[in-house]
Design a protein around this motif. Structure first.
Motif, PDB file in Angstrom:
ATOM      1  N   ARG A 169       0.834  -1.208   0.000  1.00 54.70           N
ATOM      2  CA  ARG A 169       0.000   0.000   0.000  1.00 54.70           C
ATOM      3  C   ARG A 169       0.865   1.252   0.000  1.00 54.70           C
ATOM      4  O   ARG A 169       0.536   2.244  -0.647  1.00 54.70           O
ATOM      5  CB  ARG A 169      -0.935   0.024   1.203  1.00 54.70           C
ATOM      6  N   TYR A 170       1.965   1.210   0.708  1.00 56.26           N
ATOM      7  CA  TYR A 170       2.797   2.402   0.883  1.00 56.26           C
ATOM      8  C   TYR A 170       4.113   2.348   0.107  1.00 56.26           C
ATOM      9  O   TYR A 170       5.002   3.151   0.349  1.00 56.26           O
ATOM     10  CB  TYR A 170       3.079   2.617   2.371  1.00 56.26           C
ATOM     11  N   GLN A 171       4.241   1.437  -0.859  1.00 60.27           N
ATOM     12  CA  GLN A 171       5.508   1.280  -1.566  1.00 60.27           C
ATOM     13  C   GLN A 171       5.893   2.517  -2.374  1.00 60.27           C
ATOM     14  O   GLN A 171       7.081   2.771  -2.569  1.00 60.27           O
ATOM     15  CB  GLN A 171       5.500   0.039  -2.447  1.00 60.27           C
ATOM     16  N   GLN A 172       4.946   3.283  -2.842  1.00 59.79           N
ATOM     17  CA  GLN A 172       5.257   4.479  -3.631  1.00 59.79           C
ATOM     18  C   GLN A 172       5.461   5.721  -2.769  1.00 59.79           C
ATOM     19  O   GLN A 172       5.820   6.771  -3.276  1.00 59.79           O
ATOM     20  CB  GLN A 172       4.137   4.743  -4.652  1.00 59.79           C
ATOM     21  N   ALA A 173       5.216   5.595  -1.477  1.00 58.03           N
ATOM     22  CA  ALA A 173       5.337   6.739  -0.578  1.00 58.03           C
ATOM     23  C   ALA A 173       6.808   7.057  -0.322  1.00 58.03           C
ATOM     24  O   ALA A 173       7.678   6.199  -0.434  1.00 58.03           O
ATOM     25  CB  ALA A 173       4.637   6.431   0.745  1.00 58.03           C
ATOM     26  N   GLY A 174       7.056   8.286   0.065  1.00 58.51           N
ATOM     27  CA  GLY A 174       8.417   8.699   0.400  1.00 58.51           C
ATOM     28  C   GLY A 174       8.816   8.186   1.772  1.00 58.51           C
ATOM     29  O   GLY A 174       8.074   7.447   2.435  1.00 58.51           O
ATOM     30  N   ASP A 175       9.998   8.603   2.212  1.00 59.67           N
ATOM     31  CA  ASP A 175      10.515   8.148   3.495  1.00 59.67           C
ATOM     32  C   ASP A 175       9.656   8.606   4.673  1.00 59.67           C
ATOM     33  O   ASP A 175       9.710   8.028   5.746  1.00 59.67           O
ATOM     34  CB  ASP A 175      11.951   8.614   3.696  1.00 59.67           C
ATOM     35  N   TRP A 235      11.292  -2.387   8.392  1.00 63.83           N
ATOM     36  CA  TRP A 235      11.218  -3.793   7.996  1.00 63.83           C
ATOM     37  C   TRP A 235       9.962  -4.039   7.166  1.00 63.83           C
ATOM     38  O   TRP A 235      10.021  -4.667   6.104  1.00 63.83           O
ATOM     39  CB  TRP A 235      11.233  -4.691   9.235  1.00 63.83           C
ATOM     40  N   ILE A 236       8.834  -3.531   7.638  1.00 71.12           N
ATOM     41  CA  ILE A 236       7.577  -3.702   6.894  1.00 71.12           C
ATOM     42  C   ILE A 236       7.715  -3.096   5.509  1.00 71.12           C
ATOM     43  O   ILE A 236       7.380  -3.729   4.508  1.00 71.12           O
ATOM     44  CB  ILE A 236       6.387  -3.069   7.651  1.00 71.12           C
ATOM     45  N   ARG A 237       8.218  -1.882   5.447  1.00 74.36           N
ATOM     46  CA  ARG A 237       8.374  -1.213   4.163  1.00 74.36           C
ATOM     47  C   ARG A 237       9.299  -2.013   3.246  1.00 74.36           C
ATOM     48  O   ARG A 237       9.070  -2.120   2.048  1.00 74.36           O
ATOM     49  CB  ARG A 237       8.922   0.187   4.380  1.00 74.36           C
ATOM     50  N   GLY A 238      10.335  -2.583   3.799  1.00 75.28           N
ATOM     51  CA  GLY A 238      11.278  -3.369   3.019  1.00 75.28           C
ATOM     52  C   GLY A 238      10.694  -4.641   2.441  1.00 75.28           C
ATOM     53  O   GLY A 238      11.218  -5.181   1.480  1.00 75.28           O
TER      54      GLY A 238
END
Length: 116
Positions: free
Chosen positions: A58-64, A104-107
């Motif tokens: 869901r958040y893969q395109q979001a920035g840092d 970790w989740i984002r990764g």
């Protein structure tokens, strides 16, 4: 002199960054286990809460800045983001640990990492 520092800095970044990133992945998975996140979440399948990979996607395109958002979601809880079941606040998780878990989740989406 400045050029040589730049080269060394670049080499250091190239060789150390993957190791640090891999360490964060393992630490995040370990923390998710220790902090009992897995009581409501799984890596790939829905449980009480959404799977971690779905959150990552869901958040893969979001920035840092999404990491700060996820830290807040972990520590403060929330409702209505993933359906009717609210996520209870987890204030016992430190900001540092929540950030490690968020990264970790984002990764999971960025690297296709598994749950080691």
């Amino acid at each position: 002199m400045l050029r040589s520092v730049g080269k060394w800095g670049f080499l250091l970044m190239v060789f150390v960054s993957p190791a640090v990133y891999a360490s964060a992945q393992v630490d995040g998975a370990k923390l998710a286990q220790e902090k009992v996140c897995m009581g409501c979440h799984q890596i790939e399948k829905a449980r009480v809460g959404p799977p971690f990979k779905a959150i990552a996607q869901r958040y893969q395109q979001a920035g840092d800045g999404i990491e700060t958002y996820l830290v807040h979601a972990i520590r403060q809880g929330g409702r209505g983001r993933w359906g009717v079941i609210p996520m209870p606040a987890q204030p016992q998780i430190s900001d540092e640990d929540a950030l490690t878990i968020a990264r970790w989740i984002r990764g999971l989406s960025l690297t296709g990492a598994n749950n080691e």
